[in-house]
Scaffold this active site. Sequence first.
Site, PDB file in Angstrom:
ATOM      1  N   GLU A   1       1.472  -0.024  10.162  1.00  0.00           N
ATOM      2  CA  GLU A   1       0.005  -0.055   9.917  1.00  0.00           C
ATOM      3  C   GLU A   1      -0.444   1.329  10.536  1.00  0.00           C
ATOM      4  OE1 GLU A   1       0.246  -2.724   8.542  1.00  0.00           O
ATOM      5  OE2 GLU A   1      -0.088  -4.844   9.472  1.00  0.00           O
TER       6      GLU A   1
ATOM      7  N   ARG B   1      18.087 -12.421  40.581  1.00  0.00           N
ATOM      8  CA  ARG B   1      18.919 -11.236  41.509  1.00  0.00           C
ATOM      9  C   ARG B   1      18.581 -10.367  42.232  1.00  0.00           C
ATOM     10  NH1 ARG B   1      20.231 -13.948  37.175  1.00  0.00           N
ATOM     11  NH2 ARG B   1      21.713 -12.383  35.798  1.00  0.00           N
TER      12      ARG B   1
ATOM     13  N   GLY C   1      19.495  -3.474  34.434  1.00  0.00           N
ATOM     14  CA  GLY C   1      20.312  -2.471  34.260  1.00  0.00           C
ATOM     15  C   GLY C   1      21.226  -2.776  33.647  1.00  0.00           C
TER      16      GLY C   1
ATOM     17  N   ASP D   1      -8.193  -2.499   9.469  1.00  0.00           N
ATOM     18  CA  ASP D   1      -8.545  -2.616  10.381  1.00  0.00           C
ATOM     19  C   ASP D   1      -8.848  -4.278  11.529  1.00  0.00           C
ATOM     20  OD1 ASP D   1     -10.441   0.279  10.798  1.00  0.00           O
ATOM     21  OD2 ASP D   1     -12.090  -0.934   9.712  1.00  0.00           O
TER      22      ASP D   1
ATOM     23  N   ILE E   1       7.838  -1.818   2.650  1.00  0.00           N
ATOM     24  CA  ILE E   1       6.997  -3.785   2.528  1.00  0.00           C
ATOM     25  C   ILE E   1       7.375  -4.469   2.968  1.00  0.00           C
ATOM     26  CG2 ILE E   1       5.716  -4.859  -0.032  1.00  0.00           C
ATOM     27  CD1 ILE E   1       4.981  -2.049   0.244  1.00  0.00           C
ATOM     28  N   THR E   2       6.724  -5.651   4.329  1.00  0.00           N
ATOM     29  CA  THR E   2       6.879  -6.209   4.814  1.00  0.00           C
ATOM     30  C   THR E   2       6.754  -7.686   3.866  1.00  0.00           C
ATOM     31  OG1 THR E   2       6.353  -5.622   6.977  1.00  0.00           O
ATOM     32  CG2 THR E   2       6.498  -8.244   6.403  1.00  0.00           C
TER      33      THR E   2
ATOM     34  N   LEU F   1       0.950  -0.979   0.316  1.00  0.00           N
ATOM     35  CA  LEU F   1       0.364   0.119  -0.028  1.00  0.00           C
ATOM     36  C   LEU F   1       0.550   1.866   0.195  1.00  0.00           C
ATOM     37  CD1 LEU F   1      -2.480   1.415   0.449  1.00  0.00           C
ATOM     38  CD2 LEU F   1      -2.636   0.409   2.793  1.00  0.00           C
TER      39      LEU F   1
END
Length: 390
Positions: free
Chosen positions: A373, A278, A349, A250, A168-169, A136
């Site tokens: 998105e 820890r 830390g 959506d 674009i993924t 898109l």
Amino acid sequence: MNVPPKESPVAVDRLLPDRDAQDLLELVREIAAEEMAPKAAQTEADHEFPRDVFRLLGTSGLLGLPYPEEFGGGGLPYEIYLQALEEVAAAWMSVGVGLSVHVMSAYPLFAYGTDEQRRRWLPDMLGGGTLGAFALSEPQAGSDVAAMTTRATETADGWTLTGTKAWITHGGRADYYTLMARTSDDGAHGISCFLLPGDSPGLTAAPPERKMGLTGSVTAQVFLEDVGIEADRLIGAAGSGLTIALSALDSGRLGIAACATGLAQAALDTAVAYARERTRFGRRVIDHQGLSFLLADMEAAVVSARATYLDAARRRDRGMPFGQQASVAKLIATDTAMKVTTDAVQVLGGAGYTRDFPVERYMREAKVTQIFEGTNQIQRLVIGRALAAG
């Protein structure tokens, strides 16, 4: 020497409707623990695209969970699919995002395609035979989608596509692209939706973007130089592409909300495990009120994020309007992911700032969830307009 806790998927005590849903989530957790979590850190460090993991998800039936069984999907409500997606993202965010994008890329064909188009292409998409992308955005048309310039020109036997898509993924790796292109100069009404094969002559991709996070997920520009496709590759009516894209977004925003929640949960789990193990000043770190309150706020934020995406999903499953709720979920969950991962680094830390522990990677991965998105500023715009409309 810092010895990091073993990375593992989140094990949230979930309210599920039946035993089948519980069995599915257990399967997803098993795959995440055995096939994803152990290799996530190294694959991300090597900037490798885990195509084999997507093939595994396909053969396991996880690439088409919210689509009907007649087309090879899982026939599950979004409420269940999103919780499975959260589990995947908690183990490996790049894969979770890729799964969400793939599911979104199949939506236009399912919702707007003809019966013949669905029978022809959906089974491969949902069964894992192919991996999809959603094309898109453009270099000058991100949030302002109506400004796109990629052009589809009608020919005697189909269409010719010319232009550039950006961010674009799966760009350059996808087997198909659900792609929006301009078919007329009628502004927002001049955009159409196409299903473009990934091996189309004239389609090429730039080298992947060099990103601060999600380095196992390929993001690239895609170039279209007189790419010809058949007439039946048009999905929906000409000129309806923006409506189709926004409808897909959506649902896609719910996917990103679930991924962000999973990422935040993974960061919280790591921080809690560290604070339990820890000791400082003769007491466990978690027993110091300052840290326990910080962890409590992180827990409250993650639980709240999950509740927002589940509320939107349940509305979608019941056929109710959910666009405003999807924007709320995307906004809340992704802001939560950014804050919780940042706080997780603080809990650890100096160790949290090193790559001996995964929280620095989670923090880098969280940032982009506030951007893709639809940026969180766009989500606020959507929500504000909905409130103004009454």
